[in-house]
Scaffold this motif. Structure first.
Motif, mmCIF file in Angstrom:
data_model
loop_
_atom_site.group_PDB
_atom_site.id
_atom_site.type_symbol
_atom_site.label_atom_id
_atom_site.label_comp_id
_atom_site.label_asym_id
_atom_site.label_seq_id
_atom_site.Cartn_x
_atom_site.Cartn_y
_atom_site.Cartn_z
ATOM 1 N N VAL A 52 0.838 -1.208 0.000
ATOM 2 C CA VAL A 52 0.000 0.000 0.000
ATOM 3 C C VAL A 52 0.870 1.254 0.000
ATOM 4 C CG1 VAL A 52 -1.632 1.329 1.400
ATOM 5 C CG2 VAL A 52 -2.035 -1.081 0.990
ATOM 6 N N SER A 53 1.958 1.247 0.753
ATOM 7 C CA SER A 53 2.805 2.439 0.804
ATOM 8 C C SER A 53 3.565 2.662 -0.502
ATOM 9 C CB SER A 53 3.775 2.361 1.970
ATOM 10 O OG SER A 53 4.691 1.312 1.781
ATOM 11 N N GLU A 54 3.859 1.607 -1.236
ATOM 12 C CA GLU A 54 4.619 1.752 -2.483
ATOM 13 C C GLU A 54 3.735 2.083 -3.687
ATOM 14 O OE1 GLU A 54 7.979 1.731 -3.249
ATOM 15 O OE2 GLU A 54 8.216 1.842 -1.084
ATOM 16 N N ILE A 55 2.566 1.424 -3.804
ATOM 17 C CA ILE A 55 1.747 1.645 -5.005
ATOM 18 C C ILE A 55 0.464 2.411 -4.725
ATOM 19 C CG2 ILE A 55 2.645 -0.392 -6.157
ATOM 20 C CD1 ILE A 55 0.041 -1.811 -5.583
ATOM 21 N N GLY A 56 0.096 2.550 -3.459
ATOM 22 C CA GLY A 56 -1.134 3.255 -3.138
ATOM 23 C C GLY A 56 -2.342 2.345 -3.306
ATOM 24 N N VAL A 57 -3.533 2.936 -3.212
ATOM 25 C CA VAL A 57 -4.759 2.143 -3.332
ATOM 26 C C VAL A 57 -5.573 2.539 -4.550
ATOM 27 C CG1 VAL A 57 -4.927 1.627 -0.884
ATOM 28 C CG2 VAL A 57 -6.003 3.686 -1.769
ATOM 29 N N ASP A 58 -5.189 3.591 -5.247
ATOM 30 C CA ASP A 58 -5.908 4.045 -6.434
ATOM 31 C C ASP A 58 -5.335 3.343 -7.660
ATOM 32 O OD1 ASP A 58 -7.483 5.412 -8.230
ATOM 33 O OD2 ASP A 58 -6.194 7.200 -8.233
ATOM 34 N N MET A 59 -6.062 2.363 -8.170
ATOM 35 C CA MET A 59 -5.568 1.591 -9.301
ATOM 36 C C MET A 59 -5.970 2.185 -10.646
ATOM 37 S SD MET A 59 -3.684 -0.858 -8.259
ATOM 38 C CE MET A 59 -3.051 0.160 -6.960
ATOM 39 N N THR A 60 -6.631 3.348 -10.635
ATOM 40 C CA THR A 60 -6.995 3.971 -11.902
ATOM 41 C C THR A 60 -5.774 4.550 -12.617
ATOM 42 O OG1 THR A 60 -7.495 6.058 -10.782
ATOM 43 C CG2 THR A 60 -9.327 4.520 -11.118
ATOM 44 N N VAL A 61 -4.670 4.735 -11.895
ATOM 45 C CA VAL A 61 -3.455 5.246 -12.537
ATOM 46 C C VAL A 61 -2.783 4.168 -13.396
ATOM 47 C CG1 VAL A 61 -3.013 7.019 -10.815
ATOM 48 C CG2 VAL A 61 -2.069 4.757 -10.498
#
Length: 191
Positions: A52-61
Protein backbone atom coordinates in the motif's frame (compact mmCIF):
# COMPACT_ATOMS: atom_id res chain seq x y z
CA UNK A 1 29.45 -4.87 28.38
CA UNK A 2 26.61 -7.38 28.28
CA UNK A 3 24.46 -5.00 30.34
CA UNK A 4 25.17 -2.16 27.88
CA UNK A 5 24.24 -4.40 24.96
CA UNK A 6 20.95 -5.38 26.64
CA UNK A 7 20.14 -1.71 27.34
CA UNK A 8 20.87 -0.91 23.67
CA UNK A 9 18.58 -3.77 22.52
CA UNK A 10 15.80 -2.44 24.77
CA UNK A 11 16.22 1.05 23.28
CA UNK A 12 16.04 -0.37 19.75
CA UNK A 13 12.89 -2.33 20.64
CA UNK A 14 11.29 0.84 22.04
CA UNK A 15 12.23 2.75 18.86
CA UNK A 16 10.73 -0.02 16.72
CA UNK A 17 7.48 0.18 18.68
CA UNK A 18 7.30 3.96 18.17
CA UNK A 19 7.89 3.59 14.42
CA UNK A 20 5.31 0.77 14.17
CA UNK A 21 2.74 2.92 15.96
CA UNK A 22 3.43 5.81 13.57
CA UNK A 23 3.06 3.50 10.55
CA UNK A 24 -0.22 2.14 11.93
CA UNK A 25 -1.59 5.66 12.45
CA UNK A 26 -0.62 6.71 8.90
CA UNK A 27 -2.18 3.59 7.34
CA UNK A 28 -5.40 3.78 9.35
CA UNK A 29 -7.43 5.28 6.43
CA UNK A 30 -6.37 2.33 4.28
CA UNK A 31 -7.41 -0.42 6.70
CA UNK A 32 -9.91 -1.76 4.14
CA UNK A 33 -7.12 -2.27 1.61
CA UNK A 34 -4.82 -3.93 4.13
CA UNK A 35 -7.50 -6.41 5.20
CA UNK A 36 -8.30 -7.27 1.57
CA UNK A 37 -4.62 -7.75 0.68
CA UNK A 38 -4.15 -10.10 3.63
CA UNK A 39 -6.58 -12.52 1.94
CA UNK A 40 -3.84 -13.39 -0.57
CA UNK A 41 -1.87 -16.47 0.56
CA UNK A 42 1.62 -15.40 1.61
CA UNK A 43 0.80 -11.72 2.14
CA UNK A 44 1.26 -10.76 5.79
CA UNK A 45 0.28 -7.52 7.44
CA UNK A 46 3.76 -6.02 6.99
CA UNK A 47 3.89 -6.99 3.30
CA UNK A 48 0.42 -5.49 2.78
CA UNK A 49 1.64 -2.27 4.42
CA UNK A 50 4.63 -2.14 2.08
CA UNK A 51 2.43 -2.76 -0.97
CA UNK A 52 0.00 0.00 0.00
CA UNK A 53 2.81 2.44 0.80
CA UNK A 54 4.62 1.75 -2.48
CA UNK A 55 1.75 1.65 -5.01
CA UNK A 56 -1.13 3.25 -3.14
CA UNK A 57 -4.76 2.14 -3.33
CA UNK A 58 -5.91 4.05 -6.43
CA UNK A 59 -5.57 1.59 -9.30
CA UNK A 60 -6.99 3.97 -11.90
CA UNK A 61 -3.46 5.25 -12.54
CA UNK A 62 -2.60 1.81 -13.98
CA UNK A 63 -4.77 0.91 -16.96
CA UNK A 64 -4.20 -2.82 -16.54
CA UNK A 65 -2.44 -5.20 -14.19
CA UNK A 66 0.31 -5.46 -16.81
CA UNK A 67 0.97 -1.74 -16.50
CA UNK A 68 1.34 -2.11 -12.73
CA UNK A 69 3.70 -5.07 -13.02
CA UNK A 70 5.75 -3.23 -15.64
CA UNK A 71 5.99 -0.16 -13.39
CA UNK A 72 6.98 -2.36 -10.44
CA UNK A 73 9.70 -4.09 -12.47
CA UNK A 74 8.21 -7.59 -12.30
CA UNK A 75 7.22 -7.83 -15.94
CA UNK A 76 9.25 -10.40 -17.88
CA UNK A 77 11.89 -8.87 -20.10
CA UNK A 78 12.11 -9.26 -23.86
CA UNK A 79 15.41 -10.36 -25.40
CA UNK A 80 14.66 -11.52 -28.94
CA UNK A 81 16.61 -10.91 -32.08
CA UNK A 82 16.22 -12.55 -35.48
CA UNK A 83 13.93 -15.23 -34.09
CA UNK A 84 16.38 -16.19 -31.34
CA UNK A 85 15.04 -15.84 -27.81
CA UNK A 86 17.72 -15.13 -25.23
CA UNK A 87 17.64 -14.94 -21.45
CA UNK A 88 15.86 -11.81 -20.27
CA UNK A 89 15.79 -10.17 -16.88
CA UNK A 90 13.09 -8.04 -15.37
CA UNK A 91 13.34 -4.31 -15.86
CA UNK A 92 14.29 -2.08 -12.95
CA UNK A 93 11.55 -1.08 -10.55
CA UNK A 94 10.93 -0.40 -6.91
CA UNK A 95 13.39 -2.55 -4.94
CA UNK A 96 11.27 -2.39 -1.79
CA UNK A 97 8.14 -3.55 -3.58
CA UNK A 98 10.04 -6.33 -5.34
CA UNK A 99 11.55 -7.51 -2.05
CA UNK A 100 8.13 -7.56 -0.38
CA UNK A 101 6.54 -9.45 -3.28
CA UNK A 102 9.38 -11.98 -3.37
CA UNK A 103 8.93 -12.54 0.37
CA UNK A 104 5.20 -13.03 -0.18
CA UNK A 105 5.90 -15.40 -3.07
CA UNK A 106 8.22 -17.57 -0.94
CA UNK A 107 5.55 -17.70 1.77
CA UNK A 108 2.81 -18.49 -0.78
CA UNK A 109 4.90 -21.30 -2.23
CA UNK A 110 4.86 -23.00 1.16
CA UNK A 111 1.11 -22.74 1.80
CA UNK A 112 -1.01 -25.87 1.69
CA UNK A 113 -3.90 -26.38 -0.71
CA UNK A 114 -3.56 -23.06 -2.52
CA UNK A 115 -3.45 -22.16 -6.19
CA UNK A 116 -0.30 -20.06 -5.76
CA UNK A 117 1.62 -22.97 -4.21
CA UNK A 118 0.67 -25.32 -7.04
CA UNK A 119 1.48 -22.70 -9.68
CA UNK A 120 4.84 -22.04 -8.06
CA UNK A 121 5.64 -25.78 -7.98
CA UNK A 122 4.78 -26.13 -11.68
CA UNK A 123 6.96 -23.16 -12.60
CA UNK A 124 9.82 -24.29 -10.35
CA UNK A 125 9.92 -27.66 -12.11
CA UNK A 126 10.30 -26.00 -15.52
CA UNK A 127 12.15 -22.75 -14.85
CA UNK A 128 14.00 -23.12 -11.54
CA UNK A 129 13.25 -21.76 -8.11
CA UNK A 130 14.44 -18.18 -8.61
CA UNK A 131 12.50 -17.54 -11.81
CA UNK A 132 9.49 -19.26 -10.28
CA UNK A 133 9.51 -16.95 -7.27
CA UNK A 134 9.62 -13.87 -9.51
CA UNK A 135 6.73 -15.27 -11.56
CA UNK A 136 4.76 -16.01 -8.37
CA UNK A 137 5.47 -12.46 -7.17
CA UNK A 138 4.14 -11.21 -10.50
CA UNK A 139 0.98 -13.27 -9.99
CA UNK A 140 0.55 -11.79 -6.51
CA UNK A 141 0.97 -8.28 -7.94
CA UNK A 142 -1.71 -8.97 -10.56
CA UNK A 143 -3.97 -10.19 -7.74
CA UNK A 144 -3.22 -6.96 -5.84
CA UNK A 145 -4.34 -4.91 -8.84
CA UNK A 146 -7.60 -6.87 -9.14
CA UNK A 147 -8.29 -6.70 -5.39
CA UNK A 148 -7.70 -2.96 -5.13
CA UNK A 149 -9.54 -2.08 -8.33
CA UNK A 150 -12.62 -4.20 -7.54
CA UNK A 151 -12.41 -3.94 -3.73
CA UNK A 152 -13.11 -7.65 -3.39
CA UNK A 153 -11.11 -10.30 -1.48
CA UNK A 154 -8.75 -12.73 -3.23
CA UNK A 155 -10.51 -15.46 -5.19
CA UNK A 156 -8.71 -18.68 -4.23
CA UNK A 157 -8.88 -21.08 -7.18
CA UNK A 158 -7.77 -24.06 -5.08
CA UNK A 159 -4.99 -26.58 -5.38
CA UNK A 160 -6.94 -28.70 -7.88
CA UNK A 161 -7.34 -25.87 -10.39
CA UNK A 162 -4.95 -27.27 -12.99
CA UNK A 163 -6.31 -30.80 -12.77
CA UNK A 164 -9.97 -29.72 -12.99
CA UNK A 165 -9.68 -27.17 -15.78
CA UNK A 166 -9.12 -29.84 -18.44
CA UNK A 167 -11.73 -32.22 -19.78
CA UNK A 168 -11.28 -35.62 -18.03
CA UNK A 169 -11.37 -37.56 -21.32
CA UNK A 170 -8.79 -35.29 -22.90
CA UNK A 171 -6.60 -35.55 -19.80
CA UNK A 172 -6.87 -39.37 -19.83
CA UNK A 173 -5.93 -39.47 -23.52
CA UNK A 174 -2.94 -37.22 -22.87
CA UNK A 175 -1.74 -39.41 -20.00
CA UNK A 176 -2.18 -42.59 -22.07
CA UNK A 177 -0.15 -41.03 -24.86
CA UNK A 178 2.56 -40.10 -22.37
CA UNK A 179 2.66 -43.64 -20.98
CA UNK A 180 2.85 -45.02 -24.53
CA UNK A 181 5.83 -42.78 -25.24
CA UNK A 182 7.50 -44.32 -22.17
CA UNK A 183 6.99 -47.78 -23.65
CA UNK A 184 4.05 -48.90 -21.52
CA UNK A 185 0.66 -50.21 -22.54
CA UNK A 186 -2.27 -49.54 -20.26
CA UNK A 187 -5.92 -50.40 -20.42
CA UNK A 188 -8.35 -48.17 -18.62
CA UNK A 189 -11.90 -48.60 -17.51
CA UNK A 190 -14.21 -46.06 -15.88
CA UNK A 191 -14.46 -46.19 -12.09
Amino acid sequence: MIGQALVHIDQLDASALVVSAKIASLLEPFEWALSLLETIPGVSRRVAEIIVSEIGVDMTVFATAGHLSSWAGLRPGNNTSAGHVGPATCRPGSPWLRQALVEAAWAASRTKNSYLAVRHARLRARRGKHRAVIATGHTILVAVWHILSKREPFNELGHEYYSKRNNPTTEAARLLKRLASLGMTVTIQPA
